[in-house]
Scaffold this active site. Structure first.
Site, short mmCIF file in Angstrom:
data_model
loop_
_atom_site.label_atom_id
_atom_site.label_comp_id
_atom_site.label_asym_id
_atom_site.label_seq_id
_atom_site.Cartn_x
_atom_site.Cartn_y
_atom_site.Cartn_z
N SER A 50 0.90 -1.15 -0.12
CA SER A 50 -0.25 -0.48 0.10
C SER A 50 1.12 1.28 0.27
O SER A 50 1.89 1.37 0.37
CB SER A 50 -0.31 -0.03 1.35
OG SER A 50 -1.60 -1.02 1.37
N1 SAH Z 1 -0.45 -5.38 3.94
C1 SAH Z 1 0.22 -5.51 2.64
C2 SAH Z 1 -0.48 -4.86 1.96
C3 SAH Z 1 -1.43 -6.40 1.10
S1 SAH Z 1 -2.05 -6.38 -0.76
C4 SAH Z 1 1.80 -4.92 2.47
O1 SAH Z 1 1.76 -4.82 3.13
O2 SAH Z 1 2.41 -4.75 1.91
C5 SAH Z 1 -3.63 -6.94 0.56
C6 SAH Z 1 -3.47 -8.98 0.42
O3 SAH Z 1 -4.43 -9.26 1.33
C7 SAH Z 1 -2.31 -9.14 -0.96
O4 SAH Z 1 -1.61 -10.17 -0.38
C8 SAH Z 1 -3.70 -10.64 -0.67
O5 SAH Z 1 -3.49 -11.89 -1.02
C9 SAH Z 1 -4.40 -11.03 1.15
N2 SAH Z 1 -5.36 -11.28 1.26
C10 SAH Z 1 -6.63 -11.72 0.06
N3 SAH Z 1 -7.60 -11.84 0.54
C11 SAH Z 1 -7.56 -12.58 2.11
C12 SAH Z 1 -7.50 -13.61 2.39
N4 SAH Z 1 -9.06 -13.83 3.20
N5 SAH Z 1 -6.99 -13.71 3.89
C13 SAH Z 1 -5.26 -13.10 3.59
N6 SAH Z 1 -5.22 -12.52 2.95
C14 SAH Z 1 -6.04 -11.90 2.16
#
Ligand code: SAH
Length: 216
Positions: free
Chosen positions: A61
């Protein structure tokens, strides 16, 4: 340390100048080496004002969004936090400096493994990295003082409210596939209170109580 100047400027111009006030959040983001959470070819862009690809169609993000969400959690230092969506592990590293214990869940195993490696190498020892579907939360370690969801939910999963302590905070982007609103929900003794924060765009929260993989 590499990129110190870029990191400092990020904090001043992208965060402080735009209204982030929590000094602990600003200090944590001044300290975590964001460039080590992205691939080498993107390191010189790690302090730019935007999201970046991290593989598997996912993104780290924008720094400002990380700061807004972290500030909304109102951390003092003794909290137990759940993050849904580990991604690169960057948000988890920021949280680990501000809370006592962080559980972070990711559904894509290669991302989770990479994040765990970076967090370990950088000595963020109070972060537990777990592979599973975070739409059901993580009941075995609940209740939490804070839950932060870094992927876009079609609605607020009830489990998150159940897994919060009274006075606990949930920060979550909710809306349609390509545009959402950031919500802060506080669990009270009698129910919940909610505050609408900023418009935002996140990758989808995919799982049992999120988007169906086939829909996105
Ligand atoms: N917080 C992260 C950015 C995340 S992007 C950082 O600091 O880099 C969102 C992430 O959520 C992605 O990697 C995606 O695979 C994950 N995601 C989506 N659905 C999910 C679920 N049901 N459980 C766990 N992770 C999930």
């Amino acid at each position: 340390m590499a990129y110190e100047k870029e990191r400092s400027e990020m904090v001043e111009y992208q965060l402080r100048d735009r209204g982030i006030k929590d000094e602990r959040v600003l200090a944590a983001m001044e300290s975590v080496p964001r460039h080590l959470f992205v691939d080498e070819y993107l390191q010189s862009k790690a302090y730019d004002d935007g999201a970046l690809p991290i593989g598997e169609g996912q993104t780290i993000s924008q720094p400002y969004m990380v700061a807004v969400m972290t500030e909304l959690l109102e951390l003092k230092g003794d909290e137990k936090i759940l993050e849904v969506g580990t991604g690169s592990g960057y948000q988890a590293a920021v949280l680990s400096m501000l809370a006592a214990e962080v559980f972070t869940i990711e559904r894509i195993q290669p991302l989770s493994l990479r994040a765990r490696g970076v967090l370990k190498q950088l000595n963020y020892t109070n972060v537990h990295v777990i592979v599973s579907d975070g739409t059901v939360g993580l009941p075995e370690h609940s209740p939490y003082d804070g839950i932060i969801v870094t992927a876009a939910a079609p609605h607020i999963p009830q489990q998150y409210i159940e897994q919060l302590k009274v006075n606990g905070r949930l920060v979550i982007p909710v809306g349609s596939r390509y545009s959402q609103t950031l919500y802060k929900i506080k669990k009270t003794a009698t129910g919940i209170s909610s505050l609408i924060s900023t418009p935002c765009v996140f990758v989808p929260l995919i799982g049992k109580d999120g988007w169906d993989e086939k829909e996105v």
